[in-house]
Design a protein around this motif. Sequence first.
Motif, PDB file in Angstrom:
ATOM      1  N   PRO A  44      -5.379   4.576   1.400  1.00 22.72           N
ATOM      2  CA  PRO A  44      -4.538   5.721   1.000  1.00 22.72           C
ATOM      3  C   PRO A  44      -5.263   6.684   0.066  1.00 22.72           C
ATOM      4  N   GLY A  45      -6.082   6.154  -0.846  1.00 20.38           N
ATOM      5  CA  GLY A  45      -6.778   7.025  -1.787  1.00 20.38           C
ATOM      6  C   GLY A  45      -7.884   7.840  -1.150  1.00 20.38           C
ATOM      7  N   ILE A  46      -8.458   7.370  -0.041  1.00 21.17           N
ATOM      8  CA  ILE A  46      -9.550   8.092   0.615  1.00 21.17           C
ATOM      9  C   ILE A  46      -9.024   9.029   1.697  1.00 21.17           C
ATOM     10  N   LEU A  47      -8.061   8.566   2.486  1.00 18.62           N
ATOM     11  CA  LEU A  47      -7.546   9.390   3.572  1.00 18.62           C
ATOM     12  C   LEU A  47      -6.592  10.466   3.073  1.00 18.62           C
ATOM     13  N   LEU A  53       2.046   8.390  -4.222  1.00 21.45           N
ATOM     14  CA  LEU A  53       3.022   7.331  -3.954  1.00 21.45           C
ATOM     15  C   LEU A  53       2.485   6.270  -2.999  1.00 21.45           C
ATOM     16  N   PRO A  54       1.885   6.647  -1.841  1.00 18.27           N
ATOM     17  CA  PRO A  54       1.321   5.593  -0.974  1.00 18.27           C
ATOM     18  C   PRO A  54       0.198   4.808  -1.643  1.00 18.27           C
ATOM     19  N   ARG A  55      -0.580   5.452  -2.508  1.00 19.35           N
ATOM     20  CA  ARG A  55      -1.664   4.745  -3.183  1.00 19.35           C
ATOM     21  C   ARG A  55      -1.124   3.625  -4.060  1.00 19.35           C
ATOM     22  N   MET A  56       0.041   3.842  -4.637  1.00 19.63           N
ATOM     23  CA  MET A  56       0.613   2.820  -5.506  1.00 19.63           C
ATOM     24  C   MET A  56       1.465   1.813  -4.746  1.00 19.63           C
ATOM     25  N   LEU A  57       2.147   2.269  -3.684  1.00 24.50           N
ATOM     26  CA  LEU A  57       3.115   1.408  -3.013  1.00 24.50           C
ATOM     27  C   LEU A  57       2.492   0.470  -1.988  1.00 24.50           C
ATOM     28  N   LEU A  58       1.442   0.908  -1.274  1.00 25.44           N
ATOM     29  CA  LEU A  58       0.923   0.089  -0.176  1.00 25.44           C
ATOM     30  C   LEU A  58       0.432  -1.282  -0.640  1.00 25.44           C
ATOM     31  N   PRO A  59      -0.358  -1.402  -1.722  1.00 20.65           N
ATOM     32  CA  PRO A  59      -0.725  -2.757  -2.174  1.00 20.65           C
ATOM     33  C   PRO A  59       0.480  -3.594  -2.582  1.00 20.65           C
TER      34      PRO A  59
END
Length: 762
Positions: A44-47, A53-59
């Motif tokens: 999420p952080g690269i794409l 929000l996705p950077r924090m939620l996906l893991p």
Amino acid sequence: MERTAIPGSGNPIRALPLPQRMRDFSRRVPCAVVLAGILSAILPGILAPEWLLPRMLLPVLLTLAVLFPLGARETLFKVLLPALAASVSLLLAEHANRNEPAALFADFRPETGIEAELLVTEPSVCGKAAKLPNPSMVRCRLIRARFSPGSSWREVNGTVMASFPKDTPPFSYGDRLRAEGILSFPSGSPVPGAFNYGEYLARRGIRCLFRTAAMPEFKGHETSPYSLLLSGRDLLLGRLLSGMDSESDRALTAALLFGCLQGIDSEGRNDFIRSGTIHILTVSGLHIGMFAGALFFLLAFLPFRAKLLTVPFLTLLYTLATGLQMPAFRAFLMLFCWCVLRAFLLRGSGINSVFMACSLLLLWNPFQVRDAGFQYSFLCVIFLVATAPVASQWVRMAFERDSWRPAKTVSPALFLKRKFLFWLWLSLAGCLTAWAASFALTLFYQGISVPFALPANLLVLPLAWVSFLIFCTAIVPCLVIPQTAEFFSPLLALPSAGIARVCDFFAKLDDFTLTAPPLWSIFAGIAALGILYVASNRKVFLASLGLLLFLMFFWCSGLFSPNAPEIAVLYGGRQETPAFALSLPEYRFSVIANPGDFLSAQSAVTYLKQRGHSRLSMLILSEPGRDFAAGAKYIFPKMNVDTLLLPEFRRSSVHAVEAVERGRRSGTRIVFLKKNGEETVFNSQKIKTFSKNNEFSFDISHFDFNIHIRMLARIDGITEMEFADGRNRWSRKWVFPRRKEQSATLFPLENAAAREERNRIE
């Protein structure tokens, strides 16, 4: 699929529940779960770095999803902690990229004149001993710099890619240089989807380029254990290459053994790409495996455990001597795990070693996940390692009848024949798996299908293994007794010459350029191939095979290709007068006009290849000067050109002379315009060009398509451009302001059928 019996039930066998299968998979391949946790934090952080929000939620979501089947302890160590480590690594990498010392010193200005002190940190430089030229771009550490001779020095300690004059003496690793030049930022390609050199360097922690036209001043040499190792490599390579008469054999041997590519020109590299054998020029698992295999063969006299512990140490020295590239590190890590476990009579998982290497590399540099080389390497190796047991079982089934014969009845000749056929079929299965795994990525990144990669690799790989066997045999004798190089050098030249001829033969069969398919189809094709190899159900197997064949048909049939006429206008940067690339996929007709620099030529070729053009129908130069012809010479190695159209010129027009010489060597038809505005007819093509007082016009007709293009370069730096059909039934005008960075604008056009349909509807 694992099954279990239930006593007293009508159906005594049933599949294990999903949580149990997830736990079993986590215990068999724990590093795959670790890699999933790392990717959940990195992707999420690269794409989409702007989506917080996705950077924090996906893991967090992944952790919650596996908490029940894996349990709290395994989830903590295999998912949560790796995801946290990956998040920290990504934040540190982003911070280092934003605060790169060389970029901060340049204050993010496009170009800055400086005097610099540099330290050569490029492992591929071979010094004077190997008698190879310097690479076109040399990785250096910018130690300190100043803006003028009267200003004070400022400590920088940043990394730059430096270019020097061609006649610069060969460098060695650790040389200190002083030079005056331009510190600049690399320009990205203006064509969407094309290779971006600036992003490529940024993923490696490099933000700036340094170029100088003057000879650098040598200021000394910094000695370190690594520089001593590379000096020994240069000495060995120089002695091995000294007895080779052919420059191409010398260059290919250096590239094959140590990944030193500076002796191979762009035309030779394109031959390896089109033949599907470019991987032998990049030190990867193939090279590490061949080097280790040759050592196992030569050290067969050692005891079992001593041999398994000696080979990884020697292979580590070889890996360091090649520059410790990402694929080589991955292969060495797998070899190290296998040798150590086998030396102590333990069993390990090859696929788990692959996932472990991938996890470590992503933690070291998260931006590698976007590299095509990283994706190629791990995708092919994962498929090869995962399918090796199945492929070996299939091949053994073909020779099952021979295994029942008593050993006493098998003659030595029959035994060798069976071994040869077994390894031949196993190699064929491996080449087929690697080709199928990389087919989609090759089509997406290179725009070619390389259908002859399978036979080319079957012929090239044995020759490469012979090269490594000779090389490993020659290391000690050549270092101790230099005269022995006269014996080994001609032996090494033979397989190199054979590899070059095989690649040249298959590269010239056809170009097989195809349009890059949509990204979703790439993921679908890779998923279908993976399901095909692991499917235990016949229906699932046939469904995945059908989906894969369906996707390959649409990839190769050109149904994804855009057929509408279109023109790309390139302007800005060093391209003072706009260049353009005209694409008519329906007629397989294409034109490039007035490429003024390398970036314009590369962008125009990339644009046409993205639209499915394998040949350039016509290259037009309105004038022989630099603004119109400087980029023409770069087109011929990348694309076959049918016709070069340009006005007559004097011998002092250097760029036009180079373009004509390149065209004649590649078999291009050269047509000179004797007067301005003259019409030239080639079968169904009519071309008329005109240039006067910064005004340029082109009239191009091909079957029922005709277009009039007019450009006017005004004194204030603004360019006016007008498109119209041959009868002025439609006309469009645009104004392009002067830009410091090169840009591209795409304009859709209409052919006769489209105009008639539009007029009918109106």
